[in-house]
Design a protein around this motif. Structure first.
Motif: not given
Length: 296
Positions: A73-88
């Motif tokens: 799920w993380l890759p599906r959400l990350a682009a829409a979020l204003p703070a960075a997310s871990p990249e798998p």
């Protein structure tokens, strides 16, 4: 920070083991510097790999399911979020040495905010509000049920059990009163929305006092989004709480449920980690104190 055994069924994981796993499954990274990170995290053991990667291995069986969940799920959400997310970067597979899947992510710079010693509490409250708002705005129609997106009453048996272990350690009468007030709040009546589910200080990274990244998406899912306001008590001081509340437009019922979530997470964690994870125990005591001061 804590790298000691916290769970009765926790597996021992060390640098030699992780080094062998990397060499066998990701030979392109074999030989990179590897060191264990001391962390207050309770679900995963973490190891810094080279300059730009982190290896995460579940500590115990109940943390295993979150590995695949996060990678999905993380890759599906990350682009829409204003703070960075871990990249798998990779999924490790079980083998004879380690029986569960594990993961490799890109490293994110930043520091965990320290409740009670924030550089910029009001801007951080604004950042948290923007993050929660963005996450809530993502289409949730195909999202999985959130681990903490359930009605608050589902926590009641665990709260009562934890309180029996905290007699003489905290003001259990005051905690019970605050908890029962939260339980009386009307439930979520809107559509289910995405929630991270664990926006505690340990899962937030700040740079120059501002939110720069959010990590650990093992509890992400859809349901009652009130749980994502727990940072009002787990991270922010009282003077900045209304900034978060007003920015997300939380009404009385949602705010009461959010307070109940923050209280239940703290109370349930406290007896379990009292001796084995001092940072988690200290944060739990802080949250309980903040909520009791607010509800007195």
């Amino acid at each position: 920070m804590c790298a000691v055994r916290m769970h009765e069924d926790e597996l021992a994981v060390d640098v030699p083991l992780v080094g062998r796993l990397i060499a066998e499954q990701f030979p392109q990274w074999a030989g990179l510097p590897l060191r264990r990170l001391e962390s207050s995290g309770t679900e995963n053991a973490m190891f810094r790999l080279g300059a730009d990667k982190v290896v995460r291995l579940p500590r115990h069986p109940r943390a295993v399911e979150a590995i695949a969940h996060e990678l999905r799920w993380l890759p599906r959400l990350a682009a829409a979020l204003p703070a960075a997310s871990p990249e798998p970067l990779g999924r490790g597979e079980p083998d004879a040495r380690f029986p569960w899947p594990w993961s490799v992510f890109g490293w994110l710079d930043g520091q965990n905010p320290v409740p009670g010693a924030l550089e910029k509490p009001v801007p951080l409250a604004e950042d948290l509000a923007a993050y929660v708002t963005a996450l809530r705005g993502i289409d949730a129609s195909e999202g999985p049920p959130g681990y903490r997106g359930v009605p608050l009453a589902a926590r009641d048996p665990f709260m009562r059990e934890a309180l029996t272990h905290l007699a003489g350690r905290v003001d259990t009468a005051a905690v019970t009163k605050a908890w029962e007030e939260a339980l009386r709040a009307p439930g979520h009546t809107g559509p289910p929305t995405w929630a991270h589910g664990d926006l505690m200080a340990g899962n937030l990274l700040v740079t120059d006092g501002r939110l720069s990244a959010v990590i650990d998406f093992g509890t992400v899912g859809v349901g009652d989004p009130a749980v994502d306001l727990i940072g009002a008590w787990c991270v922010l001081p009282a003077a900045a709480r209304d900034v978060l509340r007003d920015a997300v437009g939380a009404g009385e019922a949602e705010w009461a449920r959010a307070r109940g979530w923050a209280l239940s997470i703290a109370v349930i964690a406290l007896p379990y980690y009292w001796d084995t994870n001092p940072p988690v125990a200290e944060n739990s005591r802080h949250v309980i104190g903040e909520i009791l001061a607010e509800t007195a």
